[in-house]
Design an enzyme around this catalytic site. Structure first.
Site, mmCIF file in Angstrom:
data_model
loop_
_atom_site.group_PDB
_atom_site.id
_atom_site.type_symbol
_atom_site.label_atom_id
_atom_site.label_comp_id
_atom_site.label_asym_id
_atom_site.label_seq_id
_atom_site.Cartn_x
_atom_site.Cartn_y
_atom_site.Cartn_z
ATOM 1 N N ASP A 112 -10.007 -3.052 -4.913
ATOM 2 C CA ASP A 112 -9.213 -2.526 -5.087
ATOM 3 C C ASP A 112 -9.300 -0.857 -5.862
ATOM 4 O O ASP A 112 -9.096 -1.313 -6.636
ATOM 5 C CB ASP A 112 -8.012 -2.954 -4.852
ATOM 6 C CG ASP A 112 -6.474 -1.501 -4.323
ATOM 7 O OD1 ASP A 112 -7.261 -0.801 -3.810
ATOM 8 O OD2 ASP A 112 -5.867 -2.285 -3.937
ATOM 9 N N SER B 50 0.879 -1.560 0.278
ATOM 10 C CA SER B 50 0.043 0.226 0.148
ATOM 11 C C SER B 50 1.031 0.992 -0.292
ATOM 12 O O SER B 50 1.670 1.259 -1.315
ATOM 13 C CB SER B 50 -0.897 0.197 1.299
ATOM 14 O OG SER B 50 -1.941 1.096 1.032
ATOM 15 N N HIS C 74 -8.506 -4.669 -1.160
ATOM 16 C CA HIS C 74 -6.874 -4.289 -0.970
ATOM 17 C C HIS C 74 -6.440 -4.641 0.406
ATOM 18 O O HIS C 74 -7.516 -4.570 2.215
ATOM 19 C CB HIS C 74 -7.227 -2.697 -0.572
ATOM 20 C CG HIS C 74 -6.469 -1.631 0.422
ATOM 21 N ND1 HIS C 74 -5.470 -1.221 -1.003
ATOM 22 C CD2 HIS C 74 -5.454 -0.743 0.623
ATOM 23 C CE1 HIS C 74 -3.899 -1.215 -0.725
ATOM 24 N NE2 HIS C 74 -4.240 -0.279 0.791
#
Ligand code: NAG
Length: 406
Positions: free
Chosen positions: A346, A192, A376
């Site tokens: 995501d 991320s 995600h």
């Protein structure tokens, strides 16, 4: 204690499901658990909004609850030696595999950058600690997990600079020797926002003519890669998906640069770009960079560029150290072997896929693993009670790739 607390909150989340109920696509795995987990995150987010509205604590301070709740004491076990060090002023947790020394055989190294939108998360969270131990023991690697300073206390470029300092400190010959690390087998990896930092630091390092050590690999796990177009097909398709709804991602982006709410609102409307950014739009033009299956049924329209008094805050948005997808091909060409993980559900899916396309066109050796049922942050969910099978699968595949390629 920690698990019990999270379990109770999960239960509470499930009970309050009715007020935040959102349909989750049928093909997603372990749907009820995912719904409950999402509910917990949403409830906390509402609470954080309320707190900010009442002037009690800022949104991110409340959201930090998750980070604190998941923190563990990082200590050595029979397989891995764990120490907390300071590399050029930045705290790091170093994991060294047990079978150290003996024959003095050189080891791999992974510099790992945790996620959390630059605002949340810590190397000391249980799932990151577990991941680091797995990497250390399964890869016989020294893992440096970086405790970079976070936004919004420390805006861009501070988190990036912290990571940059750690990497440069670690790859010095005498430091590598101290940790018995092979200079030819070093990777940066992150998930991320950590993937954002990994991509950015790899670009800066490979461009530096002074640097003797080149990275062997970079690993970008559902990375954030650009702030120019916050309305890609994946942002549209997944704006209400679990764990990372669009509002939260945009909040992270805006707080990385500024506390000014006006920037958040401009970013939500995708009207935050300067006129001068027009020349960079080609690097995020998803009508060209996404395979057809990912851009249907959306019609492309470029983000609106405007002149506004926000400009000084927006200057950083187009800096490749913040938006690595905006680096020119001449920089991408220098990058090492790359692994990119993307998830169908995501908002950041298209950031990852566009980077894959651009890297491949620049001649970089890229492995792209797309999870058609993935969401995600799934790799963080490897501990009870928020343990998902897909999180374990992702972890195994990621470690397997490093085993073969680092
Ligand atoms: C994006 O690509 C399409 C198709 O080639 C093109 O028509 C459009 O002008 C491009 N937009 C930008 C902003 O580069």
């Amino acid at each position: 204690m920690r698990s019990k607390g999270i379990f109770l909150l999960l239960l509470l989340g499930t009970l309050t499901a009715y007020y935040v109920y959102l349909p989750i696509p049928d093909e997603m795995e372990e749907r009820w658990k995912l719904m409950a987990t999402d509910c917990f995150f949403r409830s906390l987010s509402h609470l954080a909004d309320l707190s900010e509205l009442l002037g009690l604590k800022d949104y991110m301070e409340i959201m930090m609850f998750i980070t604190f709740a998941e923190e563990v004491v990082t200590e050595s076990d029979e397989h891995v030696r764990v120490t907390v060090e300071v590399f050029d002023g930045v705290e790091v947790v170093v994991y060294e595999p047990g079978q150290q020394g003996g024959d003095g055989e050189l080891r791999r190294a992974v510099i790992y950058l945790h996620g959390g939108g630059w605002c949340l998360g810590s190397a000391r969270m249980g799932p990151y600690d577990l991941l680091a131990r797995q990497m250390a023991s399964k890869l016989n690697a020294v893992v440096v997990s970086v405790e970079y300073r976070r936004a919004p206390e420390h805006h861009f470029p501070v988190p990036f600079e912290d990571v940059n300092r750690v990497v440069r400190h670690f790859i010095q010959a005498q430091v590598l020797a101290q940790y018995t690390v092979d200079p030819g087998r070093i990777a940066v990896a992150g998930d991320s926002a950590g993937g954002n930092l990994a991509a950015a630091v790899a670009q800066q390092l490979e461009q530096d003519p002074e640097q003797q050590v080149a990275l062997k690999a970079q690993v970008l796990l559902y990375p954030v890669l650009q702030a120019l177009d916050l309305n890609t097909p994946s942002y549209q398709q997944n704006q209400d998906m679990p764990i990372l709804p669009k509002t939260l991602m945009v909040r992270f982006w805006s707080q990385y640069f500024s506390r000014d709410k006006a920037l958040f609102h401009a970013m939500m409307a995708n009207s935050h770009n300067k006129l001068e950014s027009a020349g960079l739009m080609k690097y995020v033009n998803w009508s060209v960079l996404l395979p057809e299956s990912f851009r249907e049924p959306y019609t492309y329209s470029a983000p609106v560029a405007e002149t506004s008094d926000l400009s000084h805050k927006m200057a950083a948005i187009t800096d490749p150290r913040a938006s690595p997808l905006l680096a020119p091909d001449s920089v991408l060409r220098l990058l090492p072997k790359t692994y990119v993980l993307t998830c169908e559900y995501d908002v950041l899916r298209d950031d990852g896929i566009m980077y894959v396309t651009r890297l491949q066109r620049a001649g970089v050796d890229v492995t792209h693993q797309h999870y058609a049922t993935g969401f995600h942050g799934a790799m963080l969910f490897t501990l009870w009670p928020t343990e998902f099978e897909i999180g374990h699968r992702m972890t195994d595949n990621y470690i397997h790739w490093l085993k073969e390629n680092l």
